[in-house]
Design a protein around this motif. Structure first.
Motif, mmCIF file in Angstrom:
data_model
loop_
_atom_site.group_PDB
_atom_site.id
_atom_site.type_symbol
_atom_site.label_atom_id
_atom_site.label_comp_id
_atom_site.label_asym_id
_atom_site.label_seq_id
_atom_site.Cartn_x
_atom_site.Cartn_y
_atom_site.Cartn_z
ATOM 1 N N THR A 172 -0.846 5.764 1.116
ATOM 2 C CA THR A 172 -0.095 5.122 0.037
ATOM 3 C C THR A 172 1.384 5.486 0.019
ATOM 4 O OG1 THR A 172 -0.715 6.866 -1.513
ATOM 5 C CG2 THR A 172 -2.104 4.910 -1.465
ATOM 6 N N ARG B 289 6.718 -10.005 -0.226
ATOM 7 C CA ARG B 289 6.414 -8.888 0.674
ATOM 8 C C ARG B 289 6.290 -7.598 -0.132
ATOM 9 N NH1 ARG B 289 9.708 -9.994 5.146
ATOM 10 N NH2 ARG B 289 11.393 -9.568 3.734
ATOM 11 N N LEU B 290 7.172 -7.391 -1.090
ATOM 12 C CA LEU B 290 7.128 -6.201 -1.935
ATOM 13 C C LEU B 290 5.850 -6.184 -2.766
ATOM 14 C CD1 LEU B 290 8.434 -3.663 -3.200
ATOM 15 C CD2 LEU B 290 9.551 -5.186 -4.817
ATOM 16 N N SER C 252 8.540 2.739 0.850
ATOM 17 C CA SER C 252 9.170 1.530 1.382
ATOM 18 C C SER C 252 9.440 0.541 0.242
ATOM 19 C CB SER C 252 8.259 0.910 2.435
ATOM 20 O OG SER C 252 8.788 -0.304 2.880
ATOM 21 N N ALA C 253 8.471 0.381 -0.656
ATOM 22 C CA ALA C 253 8.664 -0.489 -1.820
ATOM 23 C C ALA C 253 9.795 0.038 -2.693
ATOM 24 C CB ALA C 253 7.371 -0.584 -2.629
ATOM 25 N N GLN D 277 3.067 -7.736 -2.208
ATOM 26 C CA GLN D 277 1.900 -7.587 -1.324
ATOM 27 C C GLN D 277 1.710 -6.118 -0.963
ATOM 28 O OE1 GLN D 277 -0.474 -9.669 -0.442
ATOM 29 N NE2 GLN D 277 -1.479 -8.088 0.743
ATOM 30 N N GLY D 278 2.794 -5.425 -0.656
ATOM 31 C CA GLY D 278 2.701 -3.998 -0.337
ATOM 32 C C GLY D 278 2.165 -3.203 -1.516
ATOM 33 N N ALA E 125 3.984 3.265 2.172
ATOM 34 C CA ALA E 125 4.145 1.930 1.591
ATOM 35 C C ALA E 125 4.869 2.004 0.253
ATOM 36 C CB ALA E 125 2.781 1.257 1.427
ATOM 37 N N TYR F 236 13.129 -0.787 -1.095
ATOM 38 C CA TYR F 236 13.434 -2.205 -1.251
ATOM 39 C C TYR F 236 13.823 -2.528 -2.693
ATOM 40 C CZ TYR F 236 13.361 -7.159 -1.393
ATOM 41 O OH TYR F 236 13.745 -8.455 -1.599
ATOM 42 N N GLU G 61 -1.537 -3.751 -1.878
ATOM 43 C CA GLU G 61 -2.331 -3.039 -0.874
ATOM 44 C C GLU G 61 -2.564 -1.582 -1.262
ATOM 45 O OE1 GLU G 61 -0.372 -3.624 2.857
ATOM 46 O OE2 GLU G 61 -0.810 -5.775 2.873
ATOM 47 N N VAL G 62 -1.538 -0.924 -1.786
ATOM 48 C CA VAL G 62 -1.693 0.503 -2.118
ATOM 49 C C VAL G 62 -2.113 0.725 -3.563
ATOM 50 C CG1 VAL G 62 -0.054 1.228 -0.354
ATOM 51 C CG2 VAL G 62 0.742 0.907 -2.711
#
Length: 97
Positions: free
Chosen positions: A61, A10-11, A67-68, A13-14, A64, A71, A17-18
């Motif tokens: 960006t 999940r990390l 959030s990364a 992938q995030g 995300a 995490y 994306e950015v």
């Protein structure tokens, strides 16, 4: 531990994306990404500096990215090392392509 693997996916992938917007025009994107996660805590100051170079993308960006960062800071040291190894491996593969 399957839960950790899913969380790492999940990390990453995030970040995927950015990444294109965040690292647009950056000569060494993998090195920049490693700089963000090299220590035991995500380098938010460096991340904000990167985002400042792409202000038109910052609204997309930054959430995300932060959030990364949150995490990453909660990950065990082994998970952080695994993420660094994945970034290094991806960087090597990108150079070969």
């Amino acid at each position: 531990m399957p839960g950790h693997h899913t969380s790492l996916q999940r990390l990453t992938q995030g970040l995927r994306e950015v990444g294109p917007a965040l690292f647009h025009g950056v000569p060494q994107p993998h090195e920049e990404l490693l700089a963000l996660v090299w220590g035991p805590r995500f380098d938010r100051e460096h991340a904000l500096g990167l985002a400042a170079h792409q202000p038109e993308q910052a609204a997309r960006t930054l959430p995300a990215l932060l959030s990364a960062a949150d995490y990453f800071d909660t990950m065990a040291a082994e998970g952080q090392r695994r993420l660094r190894r994945l970034i290094l491996r991806h960087g090597r593969l990108a150079k070969q392509a």
